[in-house]
Design a protein around this motif. Structure first.
Motif, short mmCIF file in Angstrom:
data_model
loop_
_atom_site.label_atom_id
_atom_site.label_comp_id
_atom_site.label_asym_id
_atom_site.label_seq_id
_atom_site.Cartn_x
_atom_site.Cartn_y
_atom_site.Cartn_z
N ASP A 229 0.84 -1.20 0.00
CA ASP A 229 0.00 0.00 0.00
C ASP A 229 0.87 1.25 0.00
N LEU A 230 0.37 2.29 -0.67
CA LEU A 230 1.05 3.58 -0.68
C LEU A 230 0.12 4.62 -0.06
N GLN A 231 0.68 5.44 0.80
CA GLN A 231 -0.10 6.41 1.54
C GLN A 231 -0.02 7.79 0.88
N PRO A 232 -1.00 8.67 1.16
CA PRO A 232 -0.95 10.02 0.60
C PRO A 232 0.34 10.74 0.98
N ASN A 233 0.86 11.52 0.02
CA ASN A 233 2.07 12.33 0.17
C ASN A 233 3.36 11.50 0.19
N ASP A 234 3.25 10.21 -0.07
CA ASP A 234 4.48 9.41 -0.21
C ASP A 234 5.24 9.87 -1.45
N GLN A 235 6.55 9.94 -1.31
CA GLN A 235 7.42 10.32 -2.42
C GLN A 235 8.14 9.07 -2.93
N ILE A 236 7.83 8.70 -4.17
CA ILE A 236 8.43 7.50 -4.75
C ILE A 236 9.55 7.93 -5.70
N LEU A 237 10.73 7.42 -5.46
CA LEU A 237 11.86 7.70 -6.34
C LEU A 237 11.94 6.59 -7.39
N VAL A 238 11.87 6.99 -8.65
CA VAL A 238 11.92 6.05 -9.76
C VAL A 238 13.25 6.20 -10.47
N THR A 239 13.98 5.11 -10.56
CA THR A 239 15.21 5.07 -11.34
C THR A 239 14.93 4.26 -12.59
N LEU A 240 14.99 4.91 -13.73
CA LEU A 240 14.63 4.24 -14.98
C LEU A 240 15.78 4.35 -15.99
N ASP A 241 15.81 3.37 -16.87
CA ASP A 241 16.75 3.38 -17.99
C ASP A 241 15.97 3.71 -19.25
N ASN A 242 16.24 4.87 -19.80
CA ASN A 242 15.52 5.38 -20.96
C ASN A 242 16.19 4.85 -22.24
N ASN A 243 15.93 3.56 -22.53
CA ASN A 243 16.62 2.90 -23.64
C ASN A 243 15.81 2.86 -24.93
N TYR A 244 14.50 2.87 -24.82
CA TYR A 244 13.66 2.58 -25.99
C TYR A 244 13.53 3.81 -26.89
N ASN A 245 13.77 3.61 -28.17
CA ASN A 245 13.78 4.71 -29.13
C ASN A 245 12.37 4.97 -29.66
N THR A 246 11.73 6.00 -29.11
CA THR A 246 10.46 6.48 -29.66
C THR A 246 10.63 7.82 -30.36
N TYR A 247 11.85 8.33 -30.38
CA TYR A 247 12.10 9.65 -30.95
C TYR A 247 12.08 9.63 -32.48
N SER A 248 12.38 8.48 -33.05
CA SER A 248 12.41 8.39 -34.52
C SER A 248 11.04 8.57 -35.14
N PHE A 249 9.98 8.27 -34.39
CA PHE A 249 8.62 8.40 -34.92
C PHE A 249 7.76 9.34 -34.07
N ASN A 250 8.40 10.23 -33.31
CA ASN A 250 7.70 11.21 -32.48
C ASN A 250 6.75 10.55 -31.48
N GLY A 251 7.19 9.44 -30.94
CA GLY A 251 6.37 8.74 -29.96
C GLY A 251 6.56 9.31 -28.56
N LYS A 252 5.67 8.94 -27.66
CA LYS A 252 5.72 9.38 -26.28
C LYS A 252 5.79 8.16 -25.37
N LYS A 253 6.46 8.33 -24.23
CA LYS A 253 6.56 7.27 -23.23
C LYS A 253 6.07 7.78 -21.89
N LYS A 254 5.26 6.96 -21.24
CA LYS A 254 4.72 7.34 -19.94
C LYS A 254 4.80 6.15 -18.99
N LEU A 255 5.09 6.45 -17.75
CA LEU A 255 5.06 5.47 -16.67
C LEU A 255 3.76 5.67 -15.91
N VAL A 256 3.01 4.58 -15.70
CA VAL A 256 1.69 4.67 -15.08
C VAL A 256 1.65 3.73 -13.88
#
Length: 349
Positions: free
Chosen positions: A264-291
């Protein structure tokens, strides 16, 4: 003799007429079915019936719409778009060069929890402007190869990603070659949040479409890598990231399940996300979102179903009210139903 001749000739003509073949008729054989005379319910739509029907639909649809909308509003979502924010300032105008370089792609993001999120919390990655439904892309796979080890060299439908260094690729095809390869790790209050990646794919896919004796071979060994690599010691039936990716999306904007957070996550919790931005969506003007998202008894967050029910229910209520006003203000005398064609006796024309 002469008196009998005419009678003989007359008899011959009559016999010839009777022996002549009758003309075939295209008229179907009579039956109540072909003549549409079977018993049937033929209601007369009086104003009261019409008003009652519209009112009944509104009474049923409006509560369903409200319940569906409230269930959707109870779902808590955190959406973070990061494909632009995770590019260094010096490469903002040339993102393709950055993503194809050997520079580090690691990026840190901070997510703030607005409302309490009950476990399990589903982690998705969302891609925009990615057409997985393109015909050539969808057909570039070998289902027999994925399922049976004996068909490891069946790559006839996988071009252009069918062979590498003269050897068949397992799994072959553009879908597997373009496997999403961004990775995420989460921490809360300096403690790691575990992400469960078991059971994120459909059980029917694991059991029926991906073989337990099929292992990756010669995968991503070409000069141009399209996405993630696969562990050659793990069978395809256990490579759930691949199984999720291989179930292609119908629309250019889609989400795919990355894993589950069993906490469970409580209100006002701060989650630190460390991600590796490897996937190429820039060649086709794509967007990436974490949900990050919770679920309700109705599933994920989707207001469309509730809005659709409310719209139909409200429209029916408006029509019922309008017809009631017209019926009361300016009533119209109904005709005699006995004069309707289906209500008359067959002989009384």
């Amino acid at each position: 003799m002469s008196s009998s001749t005419p009678s003989s000739s007359a008899g011959g003509v009559g016999s010839a007429d009777s022996a002549a073949p009758r003309r075939n008729s295209k008229r179907p054989k009579y039956s109540k079915f072909t003549q549409q005379e079977l018993p049937a319910c033929k209601p007369i739509l009086t104003p009261r019936w019409v008003i009652s029907a519209f009112m009944l639909v509104s009474i049923v649809f409006v509560p369903i719409g409200l319940v569906s909308l409230f269930a959707s509003r109870d779902v808590v979502e955190i959406i973070d778009r990061y494909e632009t924010a995770c590019v260094p300032d010096g490469y903002k105008n040339d993102k393709v060069t950055f993503i194809q370089s050997n520079l580090t792609k690691q990026c840190n993001r901070t997510l703030t929890v607005k409302k309490r999120m009950k476990k399990p919390i589903y982690v998705y990655y969302q891609l925009d402007n990615f057409y997985q439904n393109h015909r050539r892309y969808v057909k570039s796979r070998s289902d027999s190869q994925l399922k049976e080890n004996s068909s490891w060299d069946d790559v006839s439908s996988c071009k252009p990603e069918d062979m590498s260094n003269g050897q068949p690729i397992v799994p072959c095809g553009l879908i597997a070659w373009s496997l999403f390869n961004d990775t995420y790790s989460f921490s809360l209050n300096s403690q790691q949040l575990a992400v469960n990646k078991k059971g994120i794919s459909w059980k029917s896919d694991r059991d029926s479409k991906f073989g337990k004796d099929v292992f990756p071979k010669n995968f991503q060994n070409g000069t141009l890598k399209g996405g993630a690599t696969l562990d050659p010691s793990i069978p395809l039936s256990e490579q759930e990231d691949l199984i999720v990716w291989m179930r292609t999306a119908a629309l250019p904007t889609f989400r795919k399940l990355y894993g589950k957070i069993e906490q469970d996550l409580q209100p006002n919790d701060q989650i630190l996300v460390t991600l590796d931005n490897n996937y190429n969506t820039y060649s086709f003007n794509g967007k990436k979102k974490l949900v990050l998202s919770t679920t309700s008894w109705l599933g994920g967050k989707n207001d469309f179903l509730g809005i659709a029910y409310l719209t139909v229910g409200g429209l029916c209520f408006f029509l019922a009210l309008s017809f009631t006003v017209v019926y009361l203000v300016k009533p119209r005398r109904l005709g005699d139903p006995s004069y309707l064609s289906w209500n008359r006796n067959p002989g009384g024309h």
